[in-house]
Design a protein around this motif. Structure first.
Motif, PDB file in Angstrom:
ATOM      1  N   VAL A 196      -3.699  17.134  59.969  1.00 22.79           N
ATOM      2  CA  VAL A 196      -2.969  17.224  58.687  1.00 22.79           C
ATOM      3  C   VAL A 196      -2.893  16.216  57.826  1.00 22.79           C
ATOM      4  CG1 VAL A 196      -1.643  19.400  59.527  1.00 22.79           C
ATOM      5  CG2 VAL A 196      -0.925  17.091  59.899  1.00 22.79           C
ATOM      6  N   SER A 197      -2.679  16.154  56.622  1.00 19.50           N
ATOM      7  CA  SER A 197      -2.562  14.977  55.465  1.00 19.50           C
ATOM      8  C   SER A 197      -1.738  15.334  54.618  1.00 19.50           C
ATOM      9  CB  SER A 197      -4.052  15.100  54.827  1.00 19.50           C
ATOM     10  OG  SER A 197      -3.925  14.209  53.701  1.00 19.50           O
ATOM     11  N   SER A 198      -0.914  14.526  54.211  1.00 15.22           N
ATOM     12  CA  SER A 198      -0.058  14.472  53.189  1.00 15.22           C
ATOM     13  C   SER A 198      -0.840  14.440  51.826  1.00 15.22           C
ATOM     14  CB  SER A 198       1.045  13.679  53.304  1.00 15.22           C
ATOM     15  OG  SER A 198       0.517  12.212  53.027  1.00 15.22           O
ATOM     16  N   ARG A 199      -0.148  14.229  50.734  1.00 15.96           N
ATOM     17  CA  ARG A 199      -0.830  13.595  49.277  1.00 15.96           C
ATOM     18  C   ARG A 199      -0.755  12.151  49.498  1.00 15.96           C
ATOM     19  NH1 ARG A 199       0.999  18.092  44.398  1.00 15.96           N
ATOM     20  NH2 ARG A 199      -1.156  17.589  44.007  1.00 15.96           N
ATOM     21  N   PRO A 200      -1.541  11.600  48.761  1.00 16.43           N
ATOM     22  CA  PRO A 200      -1.794  10.193  48.756  1.00 16.43           C
ATOM     23  C   PRO A 200      -0.304   9.508  48.672  1.00 16.43           C
ATOM     24  CG  PRO A 200      -3.594  10.891  47.488  1.00 16.43           C
ATOM     25  CD  PRO A 200      -2.552  12.045  47.690  1.00 16.43           C
ATOM     26  N   ARG A 201      -0.012   8.509  49.557  1.00 19.49           N
ATOM     27  CA  ARG A 201       1.183   8.004  49.404  1.00 19.49           C
ATOM     28  C   ARG A 201       1.417   6.531  49.906  1.00 19.49           C
ATOM     29  NH1 ARG A 201       6.130   9.630  53.142  1.00 19.49           N
ATOM     30  NH2 ARG A 201       6.204   7.332  52.794  1.00 19.49           N
ATOM     31  N   GLU A 202       0.201   5.825  49.975  1.00 22.75           N
ATOM     32  CA  GLU A 202      -0.120   4.627  50.358  1.00 22.75           C
ATOM     33  C   GLU A 202      -1.268   3.971  49.417  1.00 22.75           C
ATOM     34  OE1 GLU A 202      -1.216   3.738  54.458  1.00 22.75           O
ATOM     35  OE2 GLU A 202      -0.048   1.590  54.277  1.00 22.75           O
ATOM     36  N   LEU A 203      -0.893   2.830  48.845  1.00 28.47           N
ATOM     37  CA  LEU A 203      -2.023   2.212  47.979  1.00 28.47           C
ATOM     38  C   LEU A 203      -2.421   0.791  49.033  1.00 28.47           C
ATOM     39  CD1 LEU A 203      -3.445   1.229  45.307  1.00 28.47           C
ATOM     40  CD2 LEU A 203      -1.246  -0.133  44.926  1.00 28.47           C
ATOM     41  N   ILE A 204      -4.042   0.892  48.861  1.00 27.00           N
ATOM     42  CA  ILE A 204      -4.451  -0.235  49.383  1.00 27.00           C
ATOM     43  C   ILE A 204      -5.021  -1.051  48.180  1.00 27.00           C
ATOM     44  CG2 ILE A 204      -6.546  -1.058  50.608  1.00 27.00           C
ATOM     45  CD1 ILE A 204      -6.004   1.024  52.734  1.00 27.00           C
ATOM     46  N   ALA A 205      -4.623  -2.408  47.987  1.00 26.98           N
ATOM     47  CA  ALA A 205      -4.987  -2.869  46.962  1.00 26.98           C
ATOM     48  C   ALA A 205      -5.700  -4.473  47.129  1.00 26.98           C
ATOM     49  CB  ALA A 205      -3.822  -2.993  45.737  1.00 26.98           C
ATOM     50  N   LEU A 206      -6.276  -5.105  46.526  1.00 21.14           N
ATOM     51  CA  LEU A 206      -6.488  -6.508  46.478  1.00 21.14           C
ATOM     52  C   LEU A 206      -5.445  -7.180  45.578  1.00 21.14           C
ATOM     53  CD1 LEU A 206     -10.474  -6.775  45.976  1.00 21.14           C
ATOM     54  CD2 LEU A 206      -9.319  -6.711  48.050  1.00 21.14           C
ATOM     55  N   VAL A 207      -4.993  -8.410  46.288  1.00 23.63           N
ATOM     56  CA  VAL A 207      -4.057  -9.028  45.381  1.00 23.63           C
ATOM     57  C   VAL A 207      -4.677 -10.575  45.424  1.00 23.63           C
ATOM     58  CG1 VAL A 207      -1.970 -10.001  45.224  1.00 23.63           C
ATOM     59  CG2 VAL A 207      -2.122  -7.710  45.827  1.00 23.63           C
ATOM     60  N   PHE A 208      -4.900 -11.172  44.259  1.00 23.49           N
ATOM     61  CA  PHE A 208      -5.410 -12.602  44.073  1.00 23.49           C
ATOM     62  C   PHE A 208      -4.245 -13.555  44.604  1.00 23.49           C
ATOM     63  CE2 PHE A 208      -9.909 -12.502  42.938  1.00 23.49           C
ATOM     64  CZ  PHE A 208     -10.106 -10.951  42.449  1.00 23.49           C
ATOM     65  N   GLU A 209      -4.692 -14.607  45.098  1.00 22.91           N
ATOM     66  CA  GLU A 209      -3.795 -15.712  45.559  1.00 22.91           C
ATOM     67  C   GLU A 209      -3.588 -16.303  44.072  1.00 22.91           C
ATOM     68  OE1 GLU A 209      -2.098 -16.723  48.600  1.00 22.91           O
ATOM     69  OE2 GLU A 209      -2.292 -14.401  48.277  1.00 22.91           O
ATOM     70  N   PRO A 210      -2.380 -17.339  43.972  1.00 19.64           N
ATOM     71  CA  PRO A 210      -2.130 -17.848  42.549  1.00 19.64           C
ATOM     72  C   PRO A 210      -3.372 -18.771  42.225  1.00 19.64           C
ATOM     73  CG  PRO A 210      -0.311 -17.987  44.116  1.00 19.64           C
ATOM     74  CD  PRO A 210      -1.191 -17.435  44.866  1.00 19.64           C
ATOM     75  N   HIS A 211      -4.042 -19.377  43.093  1.00 26.37           N
ATOM     76  CA  HIS A 211      -5.135 -20.377  42.605  1.00 26.37           C
ATOM     77  C   HIS A 211      -6.247 -19.736  42.174  1.00 26.37           C
ATOM     78  CE1 HIS A 211      -6.309 -19.269  46.667  1.00 26.37           C
ATOM     79  NE2 HIS A 211      -7.630 -19.671  46.415  1.00 26.37           N
ATOM     80  N   ARG A 212      -6.273 -18.302  42.411  1.00 27.14           N
ATOM     81  CA  ARG A 212      -7.252 -17.399  41.800  1.00 27.14           C
ATOM     82  C   ARG A 212      -6.818 -16.493  40.545  1.00 27.14           C
ATOM     83  NH1 ARG A 212     -13.044 -17.444  42.855  1.00 27.14           N
ATOM     84  NH2 ARG A 212     -13.231 -18.560  44.861  1.00 27.14           N
ATOM     85  N   ALA A 213      -5.565 -16.434  40.179  1.00 26.05           N
ATOM     86  CA  ALA A 213      -5.023 -15.956  39.451  1.00 26.05           C
ATOM     87  C   ALA A 213      -4.941 -16.351  37.904  1.00 26.05           C
ATOM     88  CB  ALA A 213      -3.486 -15.350  39.980  1.00 26.05           C
ATOM     89  N   THR A 214      -5.564 -17.326  37.924  1.00 26.19           N
ATOM     90  CA  THR A 214      -5.602 -18.271  36.528  1.00 26.19           C
ATOM     91  C   THR A 214      -6.508 -17.603  35.480  1.00 26.19           C
ATOM     92  OG1 THR A 214      -7.103 -19.850  37.244  1.00 26.19           O
ATOM     93  CG2 THR A 214      -4.847 -20.506  37.821  1.00 26.19           C
TER      94      THR A 214
END
Lengths: 289, 605, 470
Positions: free
Chosen positions: C245-263
């Motif tokens: 059984v499955s719910s509707r989507p309720r979790e996000l998997i994402a990439l988050v860049f670190e500060p030194h790569r967020a420039t």
């Protein structure tokens, strides 16, 4: 699981086997067949559909109105056997503070007036013209196999002997078996007139009801069960002829558009979860030669 | 160089030369033999590798046949082909299949080249297989071939086979391709049986990813840099090659065999290394054996030379020591030549005879010198006594004659004669006293003495005479070295000896000059030098200088220098004179510093 | 180098169908349900405290609490499958001048047999929210100084009503009561006097702290009836004939860049990586259609809008090629115990190669060198869009959201425009890169059936009161 039943051929159904090539292997052991037995089919005719749960639908004695039992009210609709039911023309609440159990069962006995309404732990008596419904907190015996009613927080009956069952279909007198009973685990048993089990039958089912074919034969019973998984989450009805201590399939399964919530005699109530509505059907057996 | 050393050098040299020659010859022969054996073992190892390679390829083929015939693959083919299932459901299919059939790689590839599922790189589904469709034309039942397989950790070498599976219900020939195999890596190399001192390395080409890397069976491959030239050569030419690599622990020769892929491209290189350690060890053993034998030879040579020389040189040395002893005054030295050779014994007997004769001659000489010394002493005594006796005789004659003179004349003559007699008797006493002094020179009393102090005291006695009126002035130059310090000596005798030398020096400069007095210290001796700038001495005078009663002066007993010599001898010292006519004279005394003087005195006793 | 997937149709997932159908996938409830029996359930998280207001120690416990505690403790309001507020313990409510009045449903019995009173509900809310002014007035709970969207807030699990009984234990009003709890197990028993009808089950036996693989093996052996499932297990479930059984989507998997790569100078790299990732394949093939591609933080069924997927901007590949090798190398950190994140990261490695980026995966559970990117899992609250986005922003953390956008303030009750604006601002510079939305998944044993609806609601709530077992 695939299942196959040839109309008019009595077969013993066994589980099919799926091989890698996707074929179903059917092992059949045909019984001797009467060449004169008619082909039977289960038919359903919609009576009523609504969003609110339907516990039972009964035709009023005048044949022109439907008495619809819902968890918290009794409503009246005009009805034409050849057409749909009208909107609600009258309604009365079922006055009780009881918390209804899950899988609420309710029954209307409109074979007479005033009519009776049976609910777990509550019994009502109603009248038409005008519509009146009076309810008391009482666990009384429901129509059918002798019972002490549906327990207030349950969905099954208890016989005076203490046996529990979900449903029971009367069988004609003259035979040892007088009742086809579906117990709480879905087993089908034959009871004698003393409410003692005399046989356990091979098929399983959760709700049973008597049926009559216009072309004679029988006795017939309608048994509900879960449809094969690949059919989705729906129930199906099957027609059997009671032959001694056996049930002989007499028609193809009739797939219902949802989950069967009630089967009283010739009335079936189905909950279509996807569409979120309840439908009531009249069940009949048609003959064809 | 002594006979012993020469003999030792000759014998040792001969043995060493022989050992070196033999060692070199054996080493060269061993090297040749090893090279031949090395070539044989390399060829055998390469053959073993090829056989194992082929065997592994066959096994891969069999495994892939099983994969193709397996139920999961059949089900997949049926589901996709007959039921139209999408490949998306099968992205995980290859992993369990790969593991179940013992493969390192397995890709399930759709007919159009898309990877349906990858057992070794699960995330790669959906991408195009680089060559599966190229090879698939002849892939069914084909042999495994060497391939560069992309994995998530880089490119790996593998033996890979391709099998095609027809999709169920497919009439047009739609099919699945199964591309699978096993790694050719260090684990594969472990299956090879290696001769001792040999190893196998596998160079895996990295393709476009850059530098390849080495693997070996142990998991600890050597650094690849020394092998880079050989590897580059083989990669470029595609032909085998050989080279020698010098590792810190020794040289190793490598044969490189290219491993070609399906399209004849060099995908890897098999490097068969043969360590020179065994040869080096053998050569080392030979060398050490040579050294050992050489050392033994040297020891043998030493023994031979020692034994031989013992029979020859020792008697000679003994003779030489005896000659030195004789030269040192030991006339009674005897030489035991019982073990010597006959010639040496003859030489010894002659030496002894000579020694005896020398001893006899020395005795005769000593006696003759004693007689001469007695004669000299008598002559000197007669001379010394004759002078004081003559006036005594005159005086007595005068007295006798004066008896005939008048009493007043007799008294005058008597008084003069008495005076003369007294003076003469005094002279006689003086002469007798000097002789007595020389005869019984006292035993020196040793005590720590500041030598410079003694010299200064002696100088102080004669200092007034140096500028006395009536004589030419004599310059005094005093150079006393403070390092002289103290010695054990008899201060009085040393002082007398110095005074005698100063007196002689003053007497040698009647017309004036320079008198130098110097003390110095040289190792174990202290030196006293007294120099004058007088007439100097002739050679004869120099030789007889220290003879008692010998004098060049017109006065004096001639005992002064004898006394000096006696004092110096009692102090275990040495005195010599340096003089040339017209250039002055220097007396040089050497005395032992420290305790030596007293010890020398005891030895003399 | 392998080419871009050429047969995308092979792996195109029906993610829209998933979004619509996941809520409807119901366990077979065809037969007449049976009363009685004990449901055996396993979960990864360990619930250390049954107090709804207690903060969880980790995300696993948070997930377990979200599923289990609502069976015991109920809220004044609930959110239905269509994300509409419905009455819960509060039969009705109103707000007058900022003051909220919630009328408590009558006849609701607590697990100790007593009837729930408004003052008890007020005390519970007061304990969970000290800054509110909560009082009781008869059968009404009166709340002042509360957020504007208080009814939504009251639907959250931490605001469930928990009453301290005479024996100091916490009791609730839910379909099940806590029978006993220890380090590894919780036993729930049916609340016979449950105001919304007694559940079918007599008891639920919950095993806590079981790893996903253990849970799957357990249900395969028939030792459990309901376990957490992961998208990666879908195939195995199907092979073994297990249902899910499955719910509707309720979790996000994402990439988050670190500060030194967020420039700003790293924008080319971020853009290339974000565009290179094939979300359709991630959701459809890798996660076996048990996920939906994510191009926004909040899934469309909550936000109400579906953002467009981006295409590879022109010149990105050339831009990447022109970068120094060090900048073209990226390290992605994933939690070593998260198989789904690792599988996604492994796939990103392959996708990134196509645009010339060399990605290495760092799967660690302890200290490790600084990564360039992290894979994060953000729970999305099934609630109003603004609340869902605010919850995601809070879960991302101020450090990340501060890097991504200057202004991420979202007042309670904000409309879709504001939600879209803030979300767009967060994603504009591709410092946060949504990948997939995951539903809650459960594997169900053969003897488990759900009556009159799915065992798992589209919102992720477990409807175990309607579950019965053969």
């Amino acid at each position: 699981m695939l299942s196959f039943a040839a109309v008019g051929t009595r077969v013993r159904i066994v589980p099919a086997v799926m091989c890698s090539a996707g074929l179903a292997i059917l092992m059949a052991a045909p019984h001797a067949q009467s060449p004169r037995e008619p082909s039977l089919a289960l038919d359903t005719r919609p009576i009523l559909a609504q969003r609110a749960p339907i516990l039972d639908v009964a035709v009023a004695p005048d044949g022109a109105r439907l008495i619809v039992l819902e968890p918290r009210r009794v409503s009246i609709r005009r009805w034409n056997p050849s057409g749909d039911a009208s909107d609600v023309v009258e309604q009365r609440p079922v006055q009780t503070d009881r918390v209804w159990p899950r899988d609420l069962r309710g029954r209307v006995d409109a074979s007479h007036l005033p009519f009776d309404v049976f609910l777990p732990g509550v019994t009502c008596r109603g009248d038409l013209d005008p519509l009146r419904v009076a309810c008391v907190d009482e666990t009384g015996s429901w129509p059918g196999l002798a019972n002490s009613g549906v327990e207030a927080a349950r969905n099954y009956f208890t016989t005076p002997e203490g046996r529990t069952f979900s449903s029971a279909a009367p069988l004609p007198s003259g035979a040892a078996a007088r009742w086809l009973v579906a117990d709480r685990q879905g087993s089908l048993l034959l009871f004698d007139d003393k409410r003692s089990p005399i046989a356990r039958l091979a098929p399983t089912g959760d709700d049973v009801a008597g049926a009559r074919a216009s072309c004679g034969g029988g006795p017939f019973v309608v048994i509900s069960s879960r449809a094969p998984r690949d059919a989705g989450d729906v129930d199906e009805l099957r027609l059997f002829r009671v032959a001694g201590n056996e049930l002989v399939p007499s028609s193809s399964p009739l797939r219902l558009p949802g989950i069967l919530t009630a089967l009283w005699d010739a009335t079936a109530v189905v909950h279509d979860v996807a569409a979120d509505r309840y439908e009531a059907f009249q069940i009949s057996v048609s003959c064809a030669r | 160089m002594t006979l012993r050393l020469r003999l030792f050098a000759f014998v040792a040299g001969a043995i060493a030369a022989t050992v070196i020659l033999v060692t070199w010859t054996v080493s060269a022969s061993a090297r040749r033999s090893f090279a031949a054996l090395d070539a044989q073992r390399t060829a055998a190892l390469v053959a073993q590798f090829r056989k194992a390679f082929a065997g592994e390829g066959d096994q891969v083929g069999v495994s892939m046949d099983r994969v193709a015939a397996s139920e999961p693959v059949a089900r997949l083919a049926a589901d996709v082909g007959r039921l139209g299932a999408t490949y998306a459901r099968y992205v995980d299919e290859a992993g369990p299949l790969r593991a179940a059939h013992g493969l390192d790689f397995l890709d399930i590839v759709a007919g159009d080249g898309t990877i349906v599922s990858s057992g070794h790189w699960p995330a790669r589904f959906g991408y195009r297989h680089p060559w599966a469709t190229d090879a698939s034309a002849g892939a069914a039942g084909g042999r495994a071939s060497l391939e560069a397989v992309e994995t998530q950790d880089g490119t790996a070498l593998g033996l890979v086979a391709v099998r095609a599976v027809r999709l169920g219900g497919s009439i047009g020939g739609r099919r699945l391709l199964l591309v699978g195999g096993r790694r050719v890596d260090g684990a594969f190399l472990q299956s090879l049986t290696l001769p001792p001192e040999m190893r196998v390395l596998l160079y895996q080409d990295a393709g476009s990813e850059g530098r390849g890397h080495l693997v070996d069976a142990s998991g600890h491959p050597p650094p690849s840099a020394p092998l880079d030239p050989l590897i580059a050569r083989v990669r470029q030419s595609g032909e085998p090659a050989a080279d020698t690599v010098n590792w810190p622990e020794g040289a190793e020769s490598f044969n490189a065999i290219p491993l070609l892929g399906r399209d004849r491209k060099v995908l890897g290189i098999l490097l068969v290394g043969s360590s020179g350690r065994e040869l080096a060890a053998l050569v080392g053993s030979i060398r050490w054996a040579g050294i050992g034998f050489g050392a033994l030879g040297i020891v043998f040579g030493f023994l031979v030379s020692y034994i031989v020389s013992a029979r020859v040189t020792r008697p000679v040395e003994q003779l030489a020591a005896a000659a030195r002893a004789v030269g040192g005054g030991d006339w009674n030295v005897a030489v035991d030549q019982g073990a010597a050779a006959a010639e040496i014994r003859d030489l010894t007997r002659a030496f002894e005879a000579m020694t005896r004769q020398l001893a006899e001659q020395r005795d005769r000489l000593v006696q003759a010198e004693r007689v001469a010394a007695w004669r000299e002493l008598a002559r000197r005594l007669a001379h010394e006594l004759k002078n004081p006796l003559f006036p005594l005789r005159i005086s007595v004659d005068n007295l006798r004659r004066a008896r005939a003179l008048a009493p007043a004349q007799f008294d005058e003559v008597f008084e003069e004669s008495l005076t003369a007699l007294g003076a003469g008797l005094q002279n006689l006493n003086t002469v007798v006293a000097r002789f007595s002094d020389f005869a019984k020179m006292p035993t020196p009393q040793f005590a720590p003495v500041t030598l410079n102090g003694v010299v200064e005291q002696a100088i102080a006695i004669f200092r007034p005479q140096l500028a006395a009126p009536g004589r030419a002035p004599i310059g005094l130059i005093v150079d006393l070295d403070p390092a002289v310090g103290s010695i054990r000596a008899d201060a009085e005798q040393i002082g007398r000896a110095v005074q005698n030398l100063l007196l002689n020096a003053i007497d040698a400069m009647p017309d004036g000059g320079d008198l130098r007095v110097r003390t110095s210290r040289a190792e174990a001796v202290v030196c006293i030098d007294v120099s004058d700038t007088g007439e100097g001495l002739t050679a004869e005078e120099r030789d007889r200088l220290f003879t008692p009663y010998y004098t060049t002066k017109h006065h004096g007993t001639g005992l002064g220098l004898a006394i000096v010599q006696s004092v110096v001898a009692d102090h275990s010292g040495m005195i010599r004179v340096d003089s040339e006519r017209g250039r002055g004279t220097t007396f040089h005394i050497e005395l032992p510093a420290g305790m030596n003087a007293e010890r020398g005195m005891r030895n003399a006793d | 180098m392998t080419s871009r997937p050429i047969a995308m149709k092979l792996f195109r997932s029906a993610f829209l169908a998933l979004a619509n159908a996941a809520a409807i996938v119901a366990v077979a409830s065809a037969s007449r349900p049976h009363y009685g029996g004990t449901l055996r359930l396993e979960t990864a998280g360990v619930i250390r405290s049954v107090d709804p207001a207690a903060p969880p120690a980790d995300t696993a416990e948070a997930a377990s609490r979200n599923h289990i505690l609502p069976l015991v403790f109920e809220t004044l309001t609930t959110v239905d499958s269509d994300l509409r507020l419905q009455p819960g313990l509060a039969a009705s409510w109103e707000s007058v001048g900022g003051r909220w009045r919630f009328r408590i449903r009558r006849g609701v019995s607590l697990h100790d047999g007593s009837v729930l009173q408004a003052w008890q509900a007020a005390a519970s809310l007061r304990a969970a929210n000290p800054s509110w002014a909560v009082d009781a007035d008869g059968d009404v709970v009166v709340i002042d100084r509360a957020p504007m969207d208080l009814p939504w807030e009251l639907a959250r699990g931490r605001n469930a009503v928990a009453v301290r009984a005479s024996n100091s234990a916490l009791v609730g009003t839910g379909a099940f009561r806590v029978d006993r709890i220890d380090d590894r197990r919780i036993v729930l028993r049916a609340h016979d006097s449950y105001w919304n009808a007694r559940p079918f089950l007599d008891a639920i036996l919950i095993g806590m702290g079981a790893a996903p693989a253990e849970q799957l093996s357990s249900i395969e052996r028939g030792e459990t009836d309901l376990v957490d499932a992961r998208p990666l297990d879908a195939r195995r479930l199907a092979q073994r004939g297990l249902r899910w059984v499955s719910s509707r989507p309720r979790e996000l998997i994402a990439l988050v860049f670190e500060p030194h790569r967020a420039t700003a100078d790293q924008a080319v790299v971020r853009s290339a990586l974000a565009a290179a990732i094939d979300r359709q394949t991630l959701a459809g093939a890798l996660l076996q259609d048990r996920a939906a591609p994510a191009f926004a933080l909040v899934p469309p069924w909550i936000s109400g809008y579906a953002p467009l997927s981006g295409t590879m901007p022109a010149g990105v590949r050339a831009g990447v090629t022109a970068l120094p090798a060090a900048q073209r190398s990226i390290t992605i950190r994933v939690d070593a115990g998260d198989a789904v994140a690792q599988a996604i990261a492994d796939r990103i490695v392959v996708d990134a190669r196509e645009v010339g980026l060399a990605v290495a995966v760092q799967a660690t559970s302890g200290l490790a060198p600084r990564p360039d990117v992290r894979i994060v899992r953000i729970p999305i609250e099934p609630s109003a869009p603004d609340r869902a986005l605010a919850g995601a922003i809070a879960a991302l953390g101020a450090r990340v959201t501060g890097l991504a956008a200057a202004d991420v303030s979202l007042p309670p009750g904000s409309g879709s425009d504001a939600v879209y604006r803030v979300e767009h601002a967060l994603l504009e510079h591709q410092i946060i890169v949504p990948l997939v939305h995951l539903p809650d998944l459960y594997a169900i044993g053969d003897r488990v059936h759900a009556w009159n609806g799915p065992a798992l609601q589209p919102t992720g709530a477990l409807n175990l009161a309607n579950v019965w077992i053969e």
